[in-house]
Write a protein that holds these residues in place. Structure first.
Motif, PDB file in Angstrom:
ATOM      1  N   GLU A  17       0.982  -0.906   0.000  1.00  0.00           N
ATOM      2  CA  GLU A  17       0.242   0.122   0.230  1.00  0.00           C
ATOM      3  C   GLU A  17       0.818   0.801  -0.150  1.00  0.00           C
ATOM      4  O   GLU A  17       1.640   0.804   0.828  1.00  0.00           O
ATOM      5  CB  GLU A  17      -1.042   0.038   1.190  1.00  0.00           C
ATOM      6  N   ASP A  18       0.728   2.058  -0.657  1.00  0.00           N
ATOM      7  CA  ASP A  18       1.198   3.514  -0.889  1.00  0.00           C
ATOM      8  C   ASP A  18       0.402   4.133   0.877  1.00  0.00           C
ATOM      9  O   ASP A  18      -1.050   4.223   0.696  1.00  0.00           O
ATOM     10  CB  ASP A  18       0.886   3.936  -2.650  1.00  0.00           C
ATOM     11  N   ILE A  19       1.421   4.392   1.104  1.00  0.00           N
ATOM     12  CA  ILE A  19       1.166   5.481   2.574  1.00  0.00           C
ATOM     13  C   ILE A  19       0.687   6.654   2.182  1.00  0.00           C
ATOM     14  O   ILE A  19       0.048   7.008   3.084  1.00  0.00           O
ATOM     15  CB  ILE A  19       2.903   5.017   3.439  1.00  0.00           C
ATOM     16  N   ARG A  20       1.234   7.539   0.981  1.00  0.00           N
ATOM     17  CA  ARG A  20       0.003   8.405   1.287  1.00  0.00           C
ATOM     18  C   ARG A  20      -1.158   8.211   0.756  1.00  0.00           C
ATOM     19  O   ARG A  20      -1.762   9.315   1.233  1.00  0.00           O
ATOM     20  CB  ARG A  20       1.253   9.323   0.108  1.00  0.00           C
ATOM     21  N   ALA A  21      -2.089   7.335   0.505  1.00  0.00           N
ATOM     22  CA  ALA A  21      -3.545   7.209  -0.380  1.00  0.00           C
ATOM     23  C   ALA A  21      -4.206   7.193   0.915  1.00  0.00           C
ATOM     24  O   ALA A  21      -5.069   7.754   0.537  1.00  0.00           O
ATOM     25  CB  ALA A  21      -3.726   5.835  -0.705  1.00  0.00           C
ATOM     26  N   ASP A  22      -4.038   7.179   2.815  1.00  0.00           N
ATOM     27  CA  ASP A  22      -5.167   7.541   3.644  1.00  0.00           C
ATOM     28  C   ASP A  22      -4.279   8.560   4.424  1.00  0.00           C
ATOM     29  O   ASP A  22      -3.129   7.893   5.517  1.00  0.00           O
ATOM     30  CB  ASP A  22      -5.240   6.129   4.538  1.00  0.00           C
ATOM     31  N   PRO A  23      -4.296   9.725   4.116  1.00  0.00           N
ATOM     32  CA  PRO A  23      -3.979  10.489   5.714  1.00  0.00           C
ATOM     33  C   PRO A  23      -3.565  10.153   7.391  1.00  0.00           C
ATOM     34  O   PRO A  23      -2.285  10.790   7.945  1.00  0.00           O
ATOM     35  CB  PRO A  23      -4.927  11.807   5.486  1.00  0.00           C
ATOM     36  N   ALA A  24      -4.620   9.617   7.386  1.00  0.00           N
ATOM     37  CA  ALA A  24      -4.524   9.330   9.458  1.00  0.00           C
ATOM     38  C   ALA A  24      -2.739   8.268   8.842  1.00  0.00           C
ATOM     39  O   ALA A  24      -2.361   8.110  10.472  1.00  0.00           O
ATOM     40  CB  ALA A  24      -5.921   8.005   9.286  1.00  0.00           C
ATOM     41  N   THR A  25      -2.900   7.364   8.162  1.00  0.00           N
ATOM     42  CA  THR A  25      -1.224   6.033   7.384  1.00  0.00           C
ATOM     43  C   THR A  25      -0.599   6.889   7.521  1.00  0.00           C
ATOM     44  O   THR A  25       0.085   6.472   8.608  1.00  0.00           O
ATOM     45  CB  THR A  25      -1.413   5.705   6.976  1.00  0.00           C
ATOM     46  N   PHE A  26      -0.480   7.616   7.225  1.00  0.00           N
ATOM     47  CA  PHE A  26       0.855   8.655   5.982  1.00  0.00           C
ATOM     48  C   PHE A  26       1.052   9.536   7.787  1.00  0.00           C
ATOM     49  O   PHE A  26       2.241   9.377   8.417  1.00  0.00           O
ATOM     50  CB  PHE A  26       0.419   9.548   5.505  1.00  0.00           C
ATOM     51  N   ALA A  27       0.250   9.880   8.312  1.00  0.00           N
ATOM     52  CA  ALA A  27       0.903  10.739   9.690  1.00  0.00           C
ATOM     53  C   ALA A  27       1.141   9.739  10.368  1.00  0.00           C
ATOM     54  O   ALA A  27       2.061  10.197  11.666  1.00  0.00           O
ATOM     55  CB  ALA A  27      -0.515  11.381  10.253  1.00  0.00           C
ATOM     56  N   ALA A  28       1.090   9.125  10.925  1.00  0.00           N
ATOM     57  CA  ALA A  28       1.021   7.637  12.005  1.00  0.00           C
ATOM     58  C   ALA A  28       2.110   7.456  11.317  1.00  0.00           C
ATOM     59  O   ALA A  28       3.657   7.183  12.986  1.00  0.00           O
ATOM     60  CB  ALA A  28       0.066   6.509  12.210  1.00  0.00           C
ATOM     61  N   TYR A  29       2.584   6.970  10.407  1.00  0.00           N
ATOM     62  CA  TYR A  29       4.249   6.243   9.793  1.00  0.00           C
ATOM     63  C   TYR A  29       5.024   7.511   9.422  1.00  0.00           C
ATOM     64  O   TYR A  29       5.755   6.468   8.501  1.00  0.00           O
ATOM     65  CB  TYR A  29       3.642   4.799   8.701  1.00  0.00           C
ATOM     66  N   ARG A  30       4.986   7.932   8.690  1.00  0.00           N
ATOM     67  CA  ARG A  30       5.716   8.618   7.506  1.00  0.00           C
ATOM     68  C   ARG A  30       6.730   8.809   7.825  1.00  0.00           C
ATOM     69  O   ARG A  30       8.036   8.711   6.676  1.00  0.00           O
ATOM     70  CB  ARG A  30       5.018  11.212   7.300  1.00  0.00           C
ATOM     71  N   TYR A  31       7.514   8.619   8.834  1.00  0.00           N
ATOM     72  CA  TYR A  31       8.699   9.012   9.323  1.00  0.00           C
ATOM     73  C   TYR A  31       9.297   7.496   9.301  1.00  0.00           C
ATOM     74  O   TYR A  31      10.661   7.804   9.286  1.00  0.00           O
ATOM     75  CB  TYR A  31       9.627   9.750  10.397  1.00  0.00           C
ATOM     76  N   ASP A  32       9.005   6.590   9.202  1.00  0.00           N
ATOM     77  CA  ASP A  32       8.979   5.160   9.734  1.00  0.00           C
ATOM     78  C   ASP A  32       9.371   3.905   8.401  1.00  0.00           C
ATOM     79  O   ASP A  32       9.120   2.951   8.820  1.00  0.00           O
ATOM     80  CB  ASP A  32       7.996   4.587  10.993  1.00  0.00           C
ATOM     81  N   ILE A  33       8.606   4.754   7.464  1.00  0.00           N
ATOM     82  CA  ILE A  33       8.747   3.397   5.696  1.00  0.00           C
ATOM     83  C   ILE A  33      10.005   3.221   5.717  1.00  0.00           C
ATOM     84  O   ILE A  33      10.911   4.391   5.629  1.00  0.00           O
ATOM     85  CB  ILE A  33       7.773   4.622   4.870  1.00  0.00           C
ATOM     86  N   PRO A  34      10.230   2.714   5.406  1.00  0.00           N
ATOM     87  CA  PRO A  34       8.597   1.327   5.146  1.00  0.00           C
ATOM     88  C   PRO A  34       7.983   0.569   6.250  1.00  0.00           C
ATOM     89  O   PRO A  34       8.718   0.754   7.534  1.00  0.00           O
ATOM     90  CB  PRO A  34       8.486   0.093   3.825  1.00  0.00           C
ATOM     91  N   VAL A  35       6.673   0.389   6.559  1.00  0.00           N
ATOM     92  CA  VAL A  35       6.465  -0.278   7.814  1.00  0.00           C
ATOM     93  C   VAL A  35       5.645  -1.357   7.061  1.00  0.00           C
ATOM     94  O   VAL A  35       5.001  -1.799   6.328  1.00  0.00           O
ATOM     95  CB  VAL A  35       5.381   0.768   8.689  1.00  0.00           C
ATOM     96  N   VAL A  36       6.159  -2.707   8.315  1.00  0.00           N
ATOM     97  CA  VAL A  36       5.729  -3.689   8.199  1.00  0.00           C
ATOM     98  C   VAL A  36       4.688  -4.497   8.606  1.00  0.00           C
ATOM     99  O   VAL A  36       5.366  -4.187  10.104  1.00  0.00           O
ATOM    100  CB  VAL A  36       7.096  -4.935   7.355  1.00  0.00           C
TER     101      VAL A  36
END
Length: 92
Positions: A35-54
């Motif tokens: 999944e592209d982390i940018r597709a969901d604002p909440a997911t992006f906000a939660a993980y944007r500094y930690d990608i990739p996230v598995v």
């Protein structure tokens, strides 16, 4: 078993993580959802500094860098009925 990876285009760590997951998947079958982390604002906000996230079976398991042995061990624990936990190897 379901493994989800949040990544984004032009991310070398994401590409490396996907390669590790594909190598492990040759030995231990699992469903891989990218999944592209940018597709969901909440997911992006939660993980944007930690990608990739598995995420393995709904649990945040790895961020940033993956090692084949650690991924395989986490998957084996899940297969054996032991809850998959955070690897603790999030930052170096």
């Amino acid at each position: 078993m379901i493994v989800r990876i949040y990544s984004k285009p032009n991310c070398c760590l994401c590409d490396q993580a996907k390669a590790v997951l594909e190598k492990v998947r040759e030995r231990i079958p699992f469903d891989l959802i990218e999944e592209d982390i940018r597709a969901d604002p909440a997911t992006f906000a939660a993980y944007r500094y930690d990608i990739p996230v598995v995420i393995i079976d709904g649990r945040d398991t790895f961020t940033l860098r993956l090692e084949e042995a650690e991924v395989e061990a986490s998957l084996q624990r899940g297969i054996n009925g032991t809850p998959v936990a955070d690897s603790g190897s999030q930052e170096e």
